[in-house]
Design an enzyme around this catalytic site. Structure first.
Site, short mmCIF file in Angstrom:
data_model
loop_
_atom_site.label_atom_id
_atom_site.label_comp_id
_atom_site.label_asym_id
_atom_site.label_seq_id
_atom_site.Cartn_x
_atom_site.Cartn_y
_atom_site.Cartn_z
N GLY A 98 0.83 -1.19 0.00
CA GLY A 98 0.00 0.00 0.00
C GLY A 98 0.86 1.24 0.00
O GLY A 98 1.99 1.22 0.50
N GLN A 104 2.89 10.09 0.86
CA GLN A 104 4.18 9.40 0.97
C GLN A 104 5.12 9.71 -0.18
O GLN A 104 6.32 9.47 -0.08
CB GLN A 104 3.97 7.88 1.06
CG GLN A 104 3.28 7.45 2.35
CD GLN A 104 3.16 5.95 2.39
OE1 GLN A 104 2.19 5.38 1.93
NE2 GLN A 104 4.17 5.29 2.94
N CYS A 141 5.70 0.32 7.21
CA CYS A 141 5.30 1.43 6.34
C CYS A 141 6.53 1.84 5.54
O CYS A 141 7.63 1.93 6.08
CB CYS A 141 4.82 2.61 7.20
SG CYS A 141 4.34 4.06 6.24
N LEU A 142 6.31 2.10 4.27
CA LEU A 142 7.43 2.53 3.40
C LEU A 142 8.05 3.82 3.91
O LEU A 142 9.23 4.08 3.65
CB LEU A 142 6.94 2.71 1.96
CG LEU A 142 6.48 1.43 1.24
CD1 LEU A 142 5.86 1.76 -0.10
CD2 LEU A 142 7.62 0.46 1.09
N HIS A 164 -4.73 1.65 7.20
CA HIS A 164 -3.37 2.23 7.29
C HIS A 164 -3.20 3.35 6.27
O HIS A 164 -2.73 4.45 6.60
CB HIS A 164 -2.34 1.11 7.06
CG HIS A 164 -0.92 1.56 7.00
ND1 HIS A 164 0.03 1.18 7.93
CD2 HIS A 164 -0.26 2.35 6.11
CE1 HIS A 164 1.19 1.73 7.62
NE2 HIS A 164 1.05 2.44 6.52
N GLU A 165 -3.61 3.09 5.02
CA GLU A 165 -3.45 4.10 3.97
C GLU A 165 -4.40 5.28 4.21
O GLU A 165 -4.02 6.43 3.99
CB GLU A 165 -3.68 3.49 2.58
CG GLU A 165 -2.73 2.35 2.22
CD GLU A 165 -1.27 2.66 2.48
OE1 GLU A 165 -0.87 3.83 2.38
OE2 GLU A 165 -0.52 1.71 2.79
N HIS A 173 -2.94 7.76 6.52
CA HIS A 173 -1.95 8.67 5.91
C HIS A 173 -2.61 9.95 5.43
O HIS A 173 -2.02 11.02 5.47
CB HIS A 173 -1.24 8.00 4.72
CG HIS A 173 -0.08 7.14 5.08
ND1 HIS A 173 1.05 7.63 5.69
CD2 HIS A 173 0.14 5.82 4.91
CE1 HIS A 173 1.93 6.63 5.87
NE2 HIS A 173 1.39 5.53 5.41
C1 QAP Z 1 0.99 -0.71 4.90
O1 QAP Z 1 3.15 -0.85 4.07
C2 QAP Z 1 0.73 -2.02 5.58
O2 QAP Z 1 10.01 -1.00 6.25
C3 QAP Z 1 1.81 -0.82 3.67
O3 QAP Z 1 11.86 -2.01 4.56
C4 QAP Z 1 1.76 -2.85 5.99
O4 QAP Z 1 3.76 -1.93 2.24
C5 QAP Z 1 -0.54 -2.39 5.86
C6 QAP Z 1 7.85 -2.02 3.48
C7 QAP Z 1 1.49 -4.05 6.64
C8 QAP Z 1 -0.82 -3.59 6.47
C9 QAP Z 1 0.19 -4.43 6.86
C10 QAP Z 1 8.27 -1.49 4.69
C11 QAP Z 1 8.80 -2.54 2.64
C12 QAP Z 1 6.45 -2.03 3.07
C13 QAP Z 1 9.59 -1.49 5.05
C14 QAP Z 1 4.08 -1.46 3.29
C15 QAP Z 1 10.56 -2.02 4.18
C16 QAP Z 1 10.15 -2.54 2.98
C17 QAP Z 1 5.46 -1.48 3.78
CO CO Z 2 2.30 3.72 5.42
#
Ligand code: QAP
Ligand code: CO
Length: 156
Positions: free
Chosen positions: A46, A51, A88-89, A130-131, A134
């Protein structure tokens, strides 16, 4: 299409409220396409416009075969709770447990400007919340517990 820079925690843009999209034009669609490419590049599930430094109400969620792209989203209903780990990215290197609804019903506009409604559970419901957060200047880390740092992926 192009990759965009991902804004990280500490940048004030992530704490601001995103603005409503008034007109869906080519510029908006290009941002959405770039967001998707940027998300794929980092193996994310997401990403929200703030972001990538764009303070507009839109995000993408992609979990397996489920792809949801929403402009001006609004959560209509939630049900139940679930607790699981998120990342989270924009908060690289950290994960933490967050309580989210087990079920969400959300509406918004698709890229054609049509009103669409989605119902989701489990991980998709979590990602939608989550999104959506943001767009309100809220990061998962603001509501997470049992936060721990994780090894950052080394890109090849
Ligand atoms: C939100 O987040 C989310 O730290 C999206 O090194 C995450 O895609 C919602 C990511 C989990 C529900 C469950 C984070 C990739 C990706 C990092 C992501 C990383 C590489 C996060
Ligand atoms: Co995020």
């Amino acid at each position: 299409m192009a990759l965009r820079n991902v804004v990280c925690r500490g940048d004030e843009i992530l704490a601001k409220k995103a603005k409503e999209v008034k007109e869906i034009n080519g510029r908006i669609l290009e941002i959405l396409d770039d967001m998707r490419e940027t998300m794929h590049e980092s193996n994310g599930i997401g990403i929200a416009a703030p972001q990538v430094g764009i303070l507009k109400q839109m995000f993408i969620v992609e979990v397996d075969d489920t792809f949801i792209e929403l402009i001006n989203p609004k959560i209509l209903e939630t049900e139940g709770t679930q607790v699981d780990e998120e990342g989270c990215l924009s908060v690289p290197g950290f994960v933490g447990k967050v309580e989210r609804p087990q079920y969400v019903k959300i509406s918004g506009l698709n890229r054609e400007g049509e009103t669409v409604v989605y119902e989701a559970t489990d991980l998709v419901a979590r990602a939608l919340c989550h999104e959506n957060d943001h767009l309100h200047g809220i990061l998962f880390i603001d509501k997470a517990f049992d936060i721990r740092d994780v090894e950052l992926d080394v890109e090849d």
